[in-house]
Write a protein that holds these residues in place. Sequence first.
Motif, short mmCIF file in Angstrom:
data_model
loop_
_atom_site.label_atom_id
_atom_site.label_comp_id
_atom_site.label_asym_id
_atom_site.label_seq_id
_atom_site.Cartn_x
_atom_site.Cartn_y
_atom_site.Cartn_z
N GLY A 1 0.84 -1.21 0.04
CA GLY A 1 -0.09 -0.16 -0.04
C GLY A 1 0.89 1.29 0.04
N ARG A 2 2.11 1.06 0.36
CA ARG A 2 3.05 2.33 0.11
C ARG A 2 3.72 2.25 -1.23
N ASP A 3 4.85 1.46 -1.41
CA ASP A 3 5.59 1.57 -2.75
C ASP A 3 5.47 -0.12 -3.25
N VAL A 4 4.74 -1.00 -2.53
CA VAL A 4 4.35 -2.31 -2.97
C VAL A 4 2.80 -1.93 -3.52
N LEU A 5 2.73 -2.12 -4.84
CA LEU A 5 1.40 -1.69 -5.25
C LEU A 5 0.85 -2.98 -6.00
N HIS A 6 -0.55 -2.81 -6.36
CA HIS A 6 -1.10 -3.68 -7.46
C HIS A 6 -2.07 -3.19 -8.53
N THR B 1 15.64 -2.03 1.07
CA THR B 1 15.44 -0.64 1.37
C THR B 1 16.38 0.10 1.95
N ASP B 2 16.39 1.56 2.04
CA ASP B 2 17.34 2.32 2.23
C ASP B 2 16.73 3.38 3.16
N GLY B 3 16.70 3.12 4.55
CA GLY B 3 15.87 3.95 5.73
C GLY B 3 14.57 3.34 5.32
N ASP B 4 13.63 4.33 5.23
CA ASP B 4 12.22 4.04 4.76
C ASP B 4 11.74 4.02 3.42
N ARG B 5 12.79 3.60 2.47
CA ARG B 5 12.64 4.10 1.08
C ARG B 5 12.92 2.54 0.27
N LEU B 6 12.19 2.36 -0.66
CA LEU B 6 12.39 1.03 -1.44
C LEU B 6 13.39 1.57 -2.48
N VAL B 7 14.18 0.60 -2.58
CA VAL B 7 15.41 0.94 -3.53
C VAL B 7 15.54 -0.27 -4.79
N GLY B 8 15.09 -1.34 -4.26
CA GLY B 8 15.09 -2.53 -5.38
C GLY B 8 14.75 -3.90 -4.75
N VAL C 1 18.23 -5.66 -8.54
CA VAL C 1 17.35 -4.93 -9.65
C VAL C 1 16.97 -3.74 -8.92
N ALA C 2 17.26 -2.62 -9.37
CA ALA C 2 16.88 -1.24 -8.81
C ALA C 2 15.31 -1.17 -9.02
N ALA C 3 14.71 -0.48 -8.18
CA ALA C 3 13.41 -0.39 -8.32
C ALA C 3 12.66 0.45 -7.28
N ALA C 4 12.11 1.53 -7.35
CA ALA C 4 11.33 2.59 -6.45
C ALA C 4 9.88 2.11 -6.09
N ALA C 5 9.43 1.21 -6.81
CA ALA C 5 7.97 0.47 -6.79
C ALA C 5 8.25 -1.10 -7.16
#
Length: 328
Positions: free
Chosen positions: A138-143, A215-222, A231-235
Amino acid sequence: MLVAEVVTVTDRLTNSYDVMVLGGGAAGLNGALMLARARRSVAVVDSGAPRNAPAGGVHGLLAREGVSPADLLARGREEVRGYGGHVVDGEVASVERDGEGFAVRLADGRLARARRLLLASGLVDRLPEVPGVRERWGRDVLHCPYCHGWEVRDLAIAVLASGPMSVHQALLFRQWSEDVTYLAHTWEPPTAEQAEQLAARGVRIAEGEVAALETDGDRLVGVRLADGTAVAAAAVVVAPRMVARAGFLGGIGLVAVEHPSGAGEHVPTDATGRTEVPGVWAAGNVTDPSAQVGAAAAAGAAAGAQINADLIEEETRAAVAARRHALG
């Protein structure tokens, strides 16, 4: 003081209703609103665990774009209460036939009866068992691209193959970003036609099982694959198995079945929202897993109108019979 008294009265479950609405999301509340405005006695029973609770906002809903799920439901509850409807905090444990109507028992033992039911209990998203997916859901894991695509536009998007709709998801999300990677994971490989489609649209395919999200802190990076590849990914896009919340309906013979898409289970209805069990309608994600908030609300309103019409037909038949009896 007046507001407190109104809330107390409208949250109290009484003995019987014209209609009980099982589930208080957009579909259930809009159905209840239609029924309450039709001067029907109606109660909404809701456990307070909406499917979209993790989302930051509701999107694609005209005039309410970006409203938080909690605020939308709070306003909907007050609107139902404003027309005399009851909104009851509780979880339905079982439903049984009671003469021509139904007996609805809650998990805490409370019991109420209704002439008709509107099933709007929604569904449960069963997520892939990959470390990090549930925590970031629901944040950066989506559907859904229509729910979240704008928010991740032009970012690196990885689509985790976890269901029969995963290739379709990758092609959809390509509309929002040129940087899309299809993670083959443990799902069956794309067909030759699907692989050609992905290649033609510039969607990369990464072979190998996904071990975890990074993640890097509270940010998805891959994501990290089992062989160590990053594999780089922001979502990250997943295809959860969507399962209708309908287990409490076994007592009246209504069960969820496999959805034609293969994406999960639902309770089938006809075009009016009527289920195969007389006296029971369904609306929202419990019958249409892909419905967004606006579509679910519209389906709830339509089902509410159909239920009111059905009750009017029953009452008219009874009135005609009574008149004939009186006239001898």
